[in-house]
Design a protein around this motif. Structure first.
Motif, PDB file in Angstrom:
ATOM      1  N   LEU A 139      24.814   9.416  18.430  1.00 40.24           N
ATOM      2  CA  LEU A 139      25.021   8.982  19.876  1.00 40.24           C
ATOM      3  C   LEU A 139      23.019   8.894  20.017  1.00 40.24           C
ATOM      4  CD1 LEU A 139      24.547   6.113  22.300  1.00 40.24           C
ATOM      5  CD2 LEU A 139      24.258   8.462  23.181  1.00 40.24           C
ATOM      6  N   ALA A 140      22.108   7.849  19.370  1.00 36.48           N
ATOM      7  CA  ALA A 140      20.750   8.155  19.959  1.00 36.48           C
ATOM      8  C   ALA A 140      20.275   7.044  20.984  1.00 36.48           C
ATOM      9  CB  ALA A 140      20.008   7.853  18.594  1.00 36.48           C
ATOM     10  N   SER A 141      19.352   8.412  21.158  1.00 43.18           N
ATOM     11  CA  SER A 141      18.695   6.656  22.609  1.00 43.18           C
ATOM     12  C   SER A 141      17.437   7.602  23.644  1.00 43.18           C
ATOM     13  CB  SER A 141      19.577   7.307  23.510  1.00 43.18           C
ATOM     14  OG  SER A 141      18.901   6.050  25.296  1.00 43.18           O
ATOM     15  N   GLY A 142      16.584   6.351  23.686  1.00 47.53           N
ATOM     16  CA  GLY A 142      15.157   7.480  24.354  1.00 47.53           C
ATOM     17  C   GLY A 142      15.903   7.446  25.950  1.00 47.53           C
ATOM     18  N   CYS A 143      15.585   8.398  26.537  1.00 48.88           N
ATOM     19  CA  CYS A 143      15.498   8.426  27.841  1.00 48.88           C
ATOM     20  C   CYS A 143      14.491   7.453  28.359  1.00 48.88           C
ATOM     21  CB  CYS A 143      15.481  10.216  28.529  1.00 48.88           C
ATOM     22  SG  CYS A 143      16.499  11.282  27.463  1.00 48.88           S
ATOM     23  N   HIS A 144      13.621   6.932  28.628  1.00 52.46           N
ATOM     24  CA  HIS A 144      12.937   6.692  28.785  1.00 52.46           C
ATOM     25  C   HIS A 144      12.617   4.819  28.956  1.00 52.46           C
ATOM     26  CE1 HIS A 144      10.192   6.603  24.815  1.00 52.46           C
ATOM     27  NE2 HIS A 144      11.741   6.050  24.218  1.00 52.46           N
TER      28      HIS A 144
END
Ligand SMILES: Cc1ncc(COP(=O)(O)O)c(C=O)c1O
Length: 452
Positions: A268-273
């Motif tokens: 899983l790749a994600s931004g936290c923003h």
């Protein structure tokens, strides 16, 4: 002040029930939103004016002149995140070397642990990045593939996935294949998507590169069901030949109540923003242990275990792959270290399940309102199993760019245009919005549709 932020204030958090716990309160500087005040339609009690009369600080500082239905594009910092950034910035400005020496390792670990806690995974499974795009690029750049191996992706993915795979293809001739999972997004079905994914897999497929929630249409993929067909295709394969289900999760992360284990995904790749409302410039890659074994780092990590191995002139031995995959170099640390406060804000809003409920409620209200307007075609599925917070639509006879301009200029409603070849008007009501924001959006679209 805009949206539900009007109700999310420090005093109410301290006073109200449904608080995530004493440590959460402390970590968030006391600004955690209590469930009690997170109700959907509590009228004037939570207006900015009322908050200011009480001396409360609002959770979000959105421009009160606009209704912002695009907080997902890049997060507005909730007050605890804003305050934590300020705290770290001040200490870095005062004595950078000292603060780094005292705090760097512990604060980085705190951010990693907070994200792991949010996701329900082990902290050593989480690499910290600056964005979804950085995470995706790191994954696809060094995924171990042999000549003749292929990666399957879909036509619905975002630029970051397509471009990372194009670059990889150019580098070593790995085959990348794009498949279509559905035609009209609004009428996509679970069966259609899952069987298209299943048909796409071949004996040479080593990774299925998908996006959880398509920012082109708002379609949310049934990842659990897709994971099941991947598991079926993997039966009898050697570990190195198994298909990894790798996901750009950015429009599900912070919206949906699901852990990677629930989804059955491998990476899983994600931004936290975006939907998590974390510090701008923060993100993560999570991978299951078997998936980390098939990924290699690109950017040297500044993890002390990696760095001391270099000093001692041997390869790093005791750093987990997630530490090796966390890009080194100095960062905008004041942002990275304020990640725990974002997770605590989320907990204070009631946690994953409650945030999912509220985000879906706003999206459902929006779809219901848009459905009643002549000349408007909703392009996102109505079914909550196939959609999340994003809602896309078209207004007959008008270019989406013109609709978005008119929403902003004539109605002070902020929406966006999908940044794809096929363009739609896109909204993403979030926990920063209340029902009346959604109504304003619906009324504005109705007014524009009437005048075409
Ligand atoms: C599906 C998807 N993935 C990734 C991104 C980029 O995210 P980030 O800024 O975290 O790289 C976007 C849009 O900004 C997106 O829509």
């Amino acid at each position: 002040m805009n949206g539900e932020d009007r109700g999310l204030t420090r005093r109410r958090l301290l006073a109200g029930g449904g608080i995530a716990g004493a440590s959460a309160l402390a970590a968030a500087g006391g600004y955690i939103a209590a469930r009690e005040i997170a109700g959907d339609d509590d009228g004037d009690r939570h207006t900015a004016a009322a908050a200011s009369d009480r001396g409360d600080a609002p959770l979000f500082e959105l421009d009160p002149r606009y209704v912002n239905l695009t907080t997902f594009v890049l997060a507005t910092h909730p007050r605890p995140v804003h305050d934590a950034i300020e705290r770290h910035r001040r200490k870095l400005d005062e004595n950078t070397a000292l603060y780094l020496r005292e705090a760097e390792v512990a604060l980085e670990e705190a951010s990693r642990s907070a994200l792991a806690g949010y996701l329900g995974v082990r902290p050593d499974g989480v690499a910290l990045t600056d964005s979804t795009t950085m995470g995706i690029a790191l994954v696809y750049a060094r995924l171990r593939l042999d000549p003749g191996d292929e990666v399957v992706t879909s036509e619905h993915d975002f630029f970051a996935t397509h471009e990372s795979l194009r670059l990889r293809e150019r580098l070593d001739g790995v085959t990348v294949r794009r498949v279509r999972l559905y035609d009209d997004p609004e009428s996509a079905s679970m069966d259609q998507i899952v069987s298209a994914a299943s048909r796409a897999l071949s004996p040479r497929t080593r990774a299925l590169a998908l996006t959880w929630v398509h920012s082109s249409s708002g379609v949310k993929l049934p990842l659990r069901e897709i994971a099941a067909v991947v598991a079926e295709a993997n039966r009898g394969r050697r570990e190195r030949e198994r298909i990894l289900l790798c996901v750009d999760g950015v429009h599900g992360f912070g919206v949906e109540d699901a852990s990677p284990a629930d989804l059955g995904i491998d990476v899983l790749a994600s931004g936290c923003h975006k939907w998590l409302f974390g510090p701008r410039g923060t993100g993560l890659v999570w991978a299951a242990p078997h998936a980390w074994r098939r990924l290699a780092p690109t950017i040297p990590s500044f993890d002390p275990r990696v760095y001391s191995a270099w000093i001692e002139d041997h390869p790093p031995r005791d750093a987990p792959p997630s530490a090796l995959m966390t890009p080194g170099g100095f960062h905008s640390f004041e942002h990275r270290w304020a990640v725990p406060e974002a997770v605590e804000v989320h907990a204070g809003l009631g946690g994953r399940a409650e945030v999912a409920r509220r985000t879906h409620a706003r999206a459902a209200e929006l779809k219901e309102g848009l459905a009643g307007i002549g000349g408007v075609r909703i392009r996102t599925p109505g079914d909550a199993a196939l959609s999340a917070g994003l809602v896309c639509c078209e207004v007959e006879g008008l270019d989406p760019g013109e609709v978005v301009d008119r929403l902003r200029e004539e109605h002070r409603v902020v929406a966006s245009v999908t940044p794809y070849r096929t363009r739609y008007v896109r909204f993403g009501p979030s926990v920063a919005n209340r029902s009346d924001d959604v109504s304003r959006g619906v009324e504005a679209i109705a007014a524009i549709a009437r005048r075409t």
